[in-house]
Write a protein that holds these residues in place. Structure first.
Motif, PDB file in Angstrom:
ATOM      1  N   LEU A 201       0.832  -1.213   0.000  1.00  0.00           N
ATOM      2  CA  LEU A 201       0.000   0.000   0.000  1.00  0.00           C
ATOM      3  C   LEU A 201       0.862   1.256   0.000  1.00  0.00           C
ATOM      4  N   ASN A 202       1.903   1.260   0.811  1.00  0.00           N
ATOM      5  CA  ASN A 202       2.807   2.419   0.839  1.00  0.00           C
ATOM      6  C   ASN A 202       3.505   2.597  -0.493  1.00  0.00           C
ATOM      7  N   TRP A 203       3.874   1.472  -1.133  1.00  0.00           N
ATOM      8  CA  TRP A 203       4.517   1.551  -2.440  1.00  0.00           C
ATOM      9  C   TRP A 203       3.565   2.182  -3.458  1.00  0.00           C
ATOM     10  N   VAL A 204       2.307   1.746  -3.463  1.00  0.00           N
ATOM     11  CA  VAL A 204       1.327   2.322  -4.402  1.00  0.00           C
ATOM     12  C   VAL A 204       1.210   3.829  -4.165  1.00  0.00           C
ATOM     13  N   GLN A 205       1.071   4.232  -2.903  1.00  0.00           N
ATOM     14  CA  GLN A 205       0.881   5.653  -2.599  1.00  0.00           C
ATOM     15  C   GLN A 205       2.113   6.480  -2.963  1.00  0.00           C
TER      16      GLN A 205
ATOM     17  N   GLN B  40       2.751  -1.588 -14.013  1.00  0.00           N
ATOM     18  CA  GLN B  40       2.181  -1.634 -15.365  1.00  0.00           C
ATOM     19  C   GLN B  40       0.654  -1.673 -15.312  1.00  0.00           C
ATOM     20  N   ILE B  41       0.107  -2.485 -14.423  1.00  0.00           N
ATOM     21  CA  ILE B  41      -1.352  -2.619 -14.307  1.00  0.00           C
ATOM     22  C   ILE B  41      -1.976  -1.308 -13.856  1.00  0.00           C
ATOM     23  N   ILE B  42      -1.409  -0.691 -12.830  1.00  0.00           N
ATOM     24  CA  ILE B  42      -1.956   0.569 -12.318  1.00  0.00           C
ATOM     25  C   ILE B  42      -1.830   1.665 -13.370  1.00  0.00           C
ATOM     26  N   SER B  43      -0.680   1.750 -14.019  1.00  0.00           N
ATOM     27  CA  SER B  43      -0.486   2.755 -15.076  1.00  0.00           C
ATOM     28  C   SER B  43      -1.480   2.557 -16.211  1.00  0.00           C
ATOM     29  N   PHE B  44      -1.715   1.300 -16.578  1.00  0.00           N
ATOM     30  CA  PHE B  44      -2.698   0.998 -17.618  1.00  0.00           C
ATOM     31  C   PHE B  44      -4.076   1.519 -17.218  1.00  0.00           C
ATOM     32  N   ASN B  45      -4.501   1.218 -15.996  1.00  0.00           N
ATOM     33  CA  ASN B  45      -5.831   1.649 -15.560  1.00  0.00           C
ATOM     34  C   ASN B  45      -5.940   3.170 -15.486  1.00  0.00           C
ATOM     35  N   ILE B  46      -4.906   3.829 -15.014  1.00  0.00           N
ATOM     36  CA  ILE B  46      -4.935   5.297 -14.952  1.00  0.00           C
ATOM     37  C   ILE B  46      -5.111   5.873 -16.355  1.00  0.00           C
ATOM     38  N   ALA B  47      -4.330   5.380 -17.308  1.00  0.00           N
ATOM     39  CA  ALA B  47      -4.420   5.883 -18.683  1.00  0.00           C
ATOM     40  C   ALA B  47      -5.729   5.482 -19.343  1.00  0.00           C
ATOM     41  N   ASP B  48      -6.119   4.223 -19.178  1.00  0.00           N
ATOM     42  CA  ASP B  48      -7.325   3.713 -19.831  1.00  0.00           C
ATOM     43  C   ASP B  48      -8.601   4.363 -19.291  1.00  0.00           C
TER      44      ASP B  48
ATOM     45  N   LEU C 214      -9.190  -2.552   0.244  1.00  0.00           N
ATOM     46  CA  LEU C 214      -8.364  -1.352   0.303  1.00  0.00           C
ATOM     47  C   LEU C 214      -8.218  -0.903  -1.147  1.00  0.00           C
ATOM     48  N   MET C 215      -8.732   0.272  -1.480  1.00  0.00           N
ATOM     49  CA  MET C 215      -8.784   0.697  -2.877  1.00  0.00           C
ATOM     50  C   MET C 215      -8.008   1.989  -3.109  1.00  0.00           C
ATOM     51  N   PHE C 216      -7.592   2.135  -4.358  1.00  0.00           N
ATOM     52  CA  PHE C 216      -7.020   3.390  -4.816  1.00  0.00           C
ATOM     53  C   PHE C 216      -7.850   3.855  -6.006  1.00  0.00           C
ATOM     54  N   THR C 217      -8.192   5.148  -6.008  1.00  0.00           N
ATOM     55  CA  THR C 217      -9.005   5.723  -7.067  1.00  0.00           C
ATOM     56  C   THR C 217      -8.286   6.918  -7.679  1.00  0.00           C
ATOM     57  N   ASP C 218      -8.719   7.279  -8.863  1.00  0.00           N
ATOM     58  CA  ASP C 218      -8.201   8.456  -9.566  1.00  0.00           C
ATOM     59  C   ASP C 218      -9.403   9.219 -10.102  1.00  0.00           C
ATOM     60  N   HIS C 219      -9.529  10.462  -9.764  1.00  0.00           N
ATOM     61  CA  HIS C 219     -10.661  11.316 -10.125  1.00  0.00           C
ATOM     62  C   HIS C 219     -12.006  10.594  -9.941  1.00  0.00           C
ATOM     63  N   GLY C 220     -12.110   9.858  -8.831  1.00  0.00           N
ATOM     64  CA  GLY C 220     -13.361   9.188  -8.491  1.00  0.00           C
ATOM     65  C   GLY C 220     -13.612   7.866  -9.180  1.00  0.00           C
ATOM     66  N   THR C 221     -12.658   7.382  -9.977  1.00  0.00           N
ATOM     67  CA  THR C 221     -12.833   6.105 -10.646  1.00  0.00           C
ATOM     68  C   THR C 221     -11.858   5.073 -10.063  1.00  0.00           C
ATOM     69  N   PHE C 222     -12.332   3.853  -9.950  1.00  0.00           N
ATOM     70  CA  PHE C 222     -11.563   2.754  -9.373  1.00  0.00           C
ATOM     71  C   PHE C 222     -10.331   2.450 -10.212  1.00  0.00           C
TER      72      PHE C 222
ATOM     73  N   PRO D  55       1.333   9.094  -6.263  1.00  0.00           N
ATOM     74  CA  PRO D  55       0.837   9.977  -5.202  1.00  0.00           C
ATOM     75  C   PRO D  55      -0.491  10.667  -5.523  1.00  0.00           C
ATOM     76  N   GLN D  56      -0.877  10.687  -6.786  1.00  0.00           N
ATOM     77  CA  GLN D  56      -2.143  11.317  -7.157  1.00  0.00           C
ATOM     78  C   GLN D  56      -3.354  10.454  -6.806  1.00  0.00           C
ATOM     79  N   LEU D  57      -3.124   9.179  -6.529  1.00  0.00           N
ATOM     80  CA  LEU D  57      -4.240   8.284  -6.230  1.00  0.00           C
ATOM     81  C   LEU D  57      -4.771   8.536  -4.827  1.00  0.00           C
ATOM     82  N   GLU D  58      -6.086   8.406  -4.706  1.00  0.00           N
ATOM     83  CA  GLU D  58      -6.756   8.599  -3.427  1.00  0.00           C
ATOM     84  C   GLU D  58      -7.076   7.241  -2.824  1.00  0.00           C
ATOM     85  N   GLN D  59      -6.995   7.162  -1.511  1.00  0.00           N
ATOM     86  CA  GLN D  59      -7.318   5.926  -0.804  1.00  0.00           C
ATOM     87  C   GLN D  59      -8.809   5.888  -0.500  1.00  0.00           C
TER      88      GLN D  59
END
Length: 124
Positions: A25-29, A106-114, A44-52, A33-37
């Protein structure tokens, strides 16, 4: 970390498992750092602009990561090669396995971009 994350982590009986989840979790954050918990559906989730973007949960034999089905399909071969016991929408990292942080990145970056233009929590 938000209080709900701390409450969840405190319920993990095995100290090594708790420390491992906290490290991830600390590594993800730190890495994103733009992801919200957010804590919901016992994840335990991380979101970006309100999307999972990604969720994490624990079980007796593993820690699960859940990036939604589309990301699982996108990285199916790599997840399989890592022997992360994939399901349709999540993968299981056994407590005895190393965490492949490059794969998670790679997975997190993909989801952020997608999901950059996504306005809903889940993909439609």
């Amino acid at each position: 970390m938000i209080a709900e994350f701390e409450d969840y982590l405190a319920k993990i009986d095995d100290d090594e498992h708790q420390a491992r989840v906290r490290t991830v979790l600390n590594w993800v954050q730190t890495t994103f750092p733009q992801l919200e918990q957010r804590f919901a559906w016992n994840q335990l989730m991380f979101t970006d602009h309100g999307t999972f973007i990604i969720g994490f949960s624990v079980a007796k034999a593993h820690m699960a990561f859940a990036p939604e089905g589309q990301a699982m399909a996108q990285f199916a071969d790599t997840i399989q090669a890592a022997k992360y016991n994939p399901g349709k929408k999540f993968g299981r990292i056994k407590w005895t396995q190393d965490v492949d942080y490059d794969l998670l990145k790679q997975i997190i970056s993909f989801n952020i971009a997608d999901k950059a233009e996504t306005t809903t929590f889940w993909r439609k």
